[in-house]
Write an enzyme that holds these catalytic residues in place. Structure first.
Site, PDB file in Angstrom:
ATOM      1  N   GLY A 242       0.819  -1.206   0.000  1.00  0.00           N
ATOM      2  CA  GLY A 242       0.000   0.000   0.000  1.00  0.00           C
ATOM      3  C   GLY A 242       0.850   1.251   0.000  1.00  0.00           C
ATOM      4  O   GLY A 242       2.089   1.202   0.001  1.00  0.00           O
TER       5      GLY A 242
ATOM      6  N   PHE B 256       3.040   8.892   4.410  1.00  0.00           N
ATOM      7  CA  PHE B 256       4.408   8.677   4.873  1.00  0.00           C
ATOM      8  C   PHE B 256       5.267   8.029   3.804  1.00  0.00           C
ATOM      9  O   PHE B 256       6.485   8.143   3.813  1.00  0.00           O
ATOM     10  CB  PHE B 256       4.389   7.750   6.090  1.00  0.00           C
ATOM     11  CG  PHE B 256       3.565   6.529   5.856  1.00  0.00           C
ATOM     12  CD1 PHE B 256       2.240   6.499   6.262  1.00  0.00           C
ATOM     13  CD2 PHE B 256       4.077   5.439   5.197  1.00  0.00           C
ATOM     14  CE1 PHE B 256       1.463   5.387   6.012  1.00  0.00           C
ATOM     15  CE2 PHE B 256       3.302   4.321   4.949  1.00  0.00           C
ATOM     16  CZ  PHE B 256       1.988   4.300   5.365  1.00  0.00           C
TER      17      PHE B 256
ATOM     18  N   ASP C  48      -7.259   7.966  15.175  1.00  0.00           N
ATOM     19  CA  ASP C  48      -7.620   7.570  13.803  1.00  0.00           C
ATOM     20  C   ASP C  48      -8.076   6.111  13.780  1.00  0.00           C
ATOM     21  O   ASP C  48      -7.637   5.317  12.956  1.00  0.00           O
ATOM     22  CB  ASP C  48      -6.440   7.773  12.848  1.00  0.00           C
ATOM     23  CG  ASP C  48      -6.899   7.799  11.383  1.00  0.00           C
ATOM     24  OD1 ASP C  48      -8.118   8.001  11.150  1.00  0.00           O
ATOM     25  OD2 ASP C  48      -6.069   7.626  10.479  1.00  0.00           O
TER      26      ASP C  48
END
Length: 825
Positions: free
Chosen positions: A515, A519, A633
């Site tokens: 993925g 970052f 999150d």
């Protein structure tokens, strides 16, 4: 006459369209075939590999690389292609050769004038009486060597009727071979493989859930096996493996049971389990009163209190003669010689054992099982399992095996003198172990001190690199880390060499990429020792990744919990910054929950276990860890699933450490995902434990409903929270439950989960329960739940959210994309 012709024409036309059916007037010739209605199975003529003989069989239609799963004329092959399958005048299904000789028949004794045969999508060929639709014969009751889903094999203890599987003679000859498989009822039913009528392998007793002699099936086939006894004395066994619909069991020509499954990624058949995995699995390898252990050498040893019957044969590796008792039991001496009673016999405990064959069972409680055996001079061993009850043995102990895991504790009856001998041996072993442990500990301590000093010098240099220069300057007292950098010693985190990680990921090859986030990319890798890892590599062009990298190292380096993803280490070399995590094969929760092809794999039990695990992990972060942490999150894509679908909270790049006296904090930098963010955090920048509770509530509603938080009603512009609130007020909250998982027996648990979710997403933080209260509610420790108030975001006002985001110059998202990655690692 014309009317009759018209009717016959219509009937023929109907048959032509019914490609899964054989009628009286439409035989199947060698070149013809029929296919089941769902196109799963095919019936026709075939020749095995390296053979010219022709057989009638059934096999997988689209995945037919395997031999046929059912063969009709096993012992009477056709020598040419003249074979015909048809319905005979008496209604039987028959296979004829070119000379009209019957090679095979369904052999229904009661004549059925009007019948037809149909191939079902389960692979079952059934013969029906057309008038009533009654099935008078089926191939599932006359199997070959393969067990398909919903197929059963059985034994009737009253009539002696048996449905068994019989192996092929060879890979190119489907005639009946030397191995057969079926149920042996006895006092506790077991599955047996027989070789020419003699036992070759057995499963161990059935304990209403698994066969305790095959411990590996406890995890692989949990809830897949079913063995039931009918009122007429018939024991029936079947299997249904919920995580993959394409699987079957085969009794091989070598006498093994192999479980094959269809690997959709490799587009090929794979083997997930087989019965005979070592020589110890072969029945009676070590003879009477012998025990087999595949992990030791030699594999056979005598049970405690016994010695080899023929020492010469035993030492040469021939163990079939077995063992004999070394010292007679006390009750045997009294009965045979009439002498005085000596000290009472006792029992020696063997852990994790496959219990011997020829067991007797009784409903005695565990506490009484030992005494019951001790009072019976004929009883030479006992064991207890919660599913089988008390098991005891009065005959020779045969086919006993030591497992590395699973099994049950077996207690062997021995004379009192053997107990003394055993105690002396244990004392010697203990003293030896203690001395060895002390000596080893001293050596390890000296080595550890030397390595610690060496590692400290290296980590000190890397620590300076990690926290020097521009990276350290970017952190103000307000941001995510603040003064919390000193709360943990990052230098204790294991460091990986760049070359080692490059080698593990094949130089960060694109095929290993899992993925991409703000970052940078995440790669799958495998270390030299075989351990699979996920490598998060900071992109040099990332504007925000460095900060999240620093934050995640600080936050997670000291956290250890079964429901948190484990950080294995990091890499800091030159410009490279990488984090190394344990690899999660099942990716993230959203990959299952919102995929129409995978969501049915998560039944309610699995979903509830997942939300319960998330709750435990969140409670650890908020209350039980040495650092109080707010995740900020929490969402479905940040919940990773291991190979057993256990949840692990991931991605701590946006987390915030609280000091001991802090309950709430403010920030000018809002990070997270809209829909999951609480209103006070999204609009005002205030976050606390209640912020994560809000996100957890959204997760509860998503898990129960199978809908994303972005789901809304087009006409009324309702979010998922709004829809839940609307159904709650209409007293129709059952309508929110995902129909794929709805089960009446779990309805109250599902409704409680939704109720708790609504309590978590209430608009004001003060109204929401704490994490500890949420976990207690889910576990039903708190019975009476308060009525929820109106949730936040009941209607879609994305403009307001967007303005708030722009005015505060926040880093945020109005969809499912954040700085975190959305795939499982």
């Amino acid at each position: 006459m014309s009317v009759l012709l018209l009717l016959l024409y219509c009937f023929c036309l109907e048959f032509v369209s019914a490609t899964d059916t054989i009628a009286f007037f439409q035989p199947i010739k060698d070149s013809d075939y029929i296919i089941s209605n769902g196109s799963s199975f095919k019936l026709g003529f075939f020749s095995p590999v390296n053979s010219t003989n022709r057989y009638l069989g059934i096999w997988y239609n689209k995945k037919s690389v395997l031999p046929a799963q059912w063969v009709a004329n096993r012992d009477k092959p056709l020598k040419d292609s003249s074979g015909v399958l048809t319905i005979s005048e008496d209604g039987n299904l028959v296979l004829l050769n070119g000379r009209k000789e019957i090679l095979w028949s369904s052999n229904v004794t009661n004549s059925v004038v009007n019948s037809s045969a149909q191939l079902l999508d389960s692979g079952n060929l059934v013969l029906r009486e057309n008038t009533t639709g009654t099935i008078v014969w089926e191939s599932f009751q006359n199997p070959s060597d393969t067990l398909l889903q919903t197929m059963k094999f059985s034994t009737n203890v009253r009539t002696g009727e048996k449905v068994q599987f019989k192996s092929w003679k060879s890979h190119s000859d489907p005639s009946i071979g030397g191995f057969s498989c079926g149920i042996q009822p006895q006092s506790l039913p077991q599955i047996f493989i027989w070789k020419e009528g003699s036992p070759h392998w057995r499963s161990g007793p059935w304990n209403t859930r698994i066969f305790i002699g095959t411990p590996e099936t406890d995890t692989v086939f949990h809830d897949g096996f079913s063995l039931v006894e009918d009122q007429d004395g018939t024991y029936s066994f079947s299997c249904s493996y919920v995580t993959d619909s394409l699987f079957h069991y085969v009794l091989t020509t070598e006498g093994d049971i192999v479980e094959r499954y269809w690997d959709y990624e490799k587009e090929d058949w794979g083997i997930v389990w087989n019965a005979v995995q070592s020589e110890c699995d072969v029945y009676g390898t070590c003879g009477e009163f012998g025990s087999c252990n595949s992990q030791s050498s030699p594999i056979c040893s005598c049970l405690p209190g016994f010695e080899p019957k023929n020492a010469e044969e035993w030492s040469s590796g021939n163990w079939t003669s077995g063992c004999v008792r070394r010292t007679p039991l006390q009750c045997e001496r009294v009965n045979s010689t009439g002498g005085e009673a000596g000290k009472m016999d006792g029992f020696l405990k063997l852990k994790m054992m496959k219990v011997p064959d020829l067991t007797d069972s009784s409903p005695a409680h565990e506490d009484n099982c030992r005494q019951q055996c001790l009072e019976n001079c004929s009883c030479i061993a006992y064991a207890y399992d919660i599913g089988t009850g008390c098991m005891s043995w009065t005959r020779s102990l045969i086919d006993t095996q030591k497992f590395s895991s699973g099994g049950v504790d077996l207690y062997i009856r021995v004379a009192y003198s053997e107990l003394d001998t055993e105690r002396n041996v244990i004392k010697i072993v203990r003293i030896t172990v203690i001395i060895g442990t002390v000596f080893t500990s001293i050596c390890i301590f000296i080595l550890w001190r030397w390595m610690a000093k060496h590692k400290a010098r290296r980590n000190e240099a890397n620590g300076i690199v990690l926290f020097n220069g521009e990276a350290h300057k970017q952190f103000s007292s307000e941001n995510m880390l603040g003064d919390n950098l000193n709360q943990v010693k990052v230098q204790e985190l294991p460091l990986f060499d760049f070359e080692k990680l490059a080698s593990a990921t094949n130089n960060f090859h694109q095929s290993n990429k899992l993925g991409q986030g703000g970052f940078g990319p995440v790669y799958r890798g495998k270390l030299i020792d075989g351990q699979e890892i996920a490598v998060k590599r900071l992109s040099q062009t990332s504007g925000q990744g460095l900060e999240e990298f620093m934050n995640e190292v600080v936050v997670i380096s000291k956290l250890q919990h079964r429901n948190l993803v484990k950080l294995l280490g990091c890499c800091v070399e030159g410009e490279e910054r990488m984090l190394v995590y344990e690899y999660m094969p099942n990716k993230s929760l959203d990959a299952f929950l919102f995929d129409p092809h995978k969501n049915e794999l998560l039944d309610w039990t699995k979903r509830f276990n997942i939300v319960e695990g998330i709750g435990r992990g969140l409670l650890y972060l908020h209350r039980d860890s040495r650092l109080r942490i707010i995740h900020r999150d929490l969402k479905a894509s940040n919940i990773l699933l291991d190979k057993e679908l256990n949840p692990k909270i991931s991605d701590f790049g946006t987390a915030r450490i609280f000091r001991g006296n802090e309950d709430q904090a403010d920030t000018r930098r809002v990070v997270g995902t809209y829909g999951y963010m609480s209103p006070e955090y999204a609009i005002e920048g205030r976050f606390s434990e209640k912020s994560d509770v809000f996100s957890f509530g959204v997760l509860l509603l998503e898990t129960a409903s199978g809908r994303r938080i972005t789901f809304y009603d087009e006409e009324q512009s309702l979010t998922l929270l709004g829809l839940a609130w609307k159904l709650w007020n209409a007293d129709d909250i059952v309508a929110l439950i995902d129909p794929m998982i709805y089960e009446k027996c779990f309805e109250m648990e599902m409704l409680r989960c939704i109720h708790v979710g609504l309590l978590c997403v209430q608009e004001f933080a003060k109204d929401r329960p704490t994490t500890s209260v949420v976990v207690s509610m889910l576990k039903s420790e708190i019975v009476d739940l308060p009525r929820p108030k109106k949730p936040a975001y009941t209607e879609r006002h994305m403009d307001l959210d967007t303005k708030s985001c722009q005015s505060n110059q926040n880093i945020c998202s109005v969809n499912n994309v954040t700085i975190t990655m959305v795939q499982g690692r």
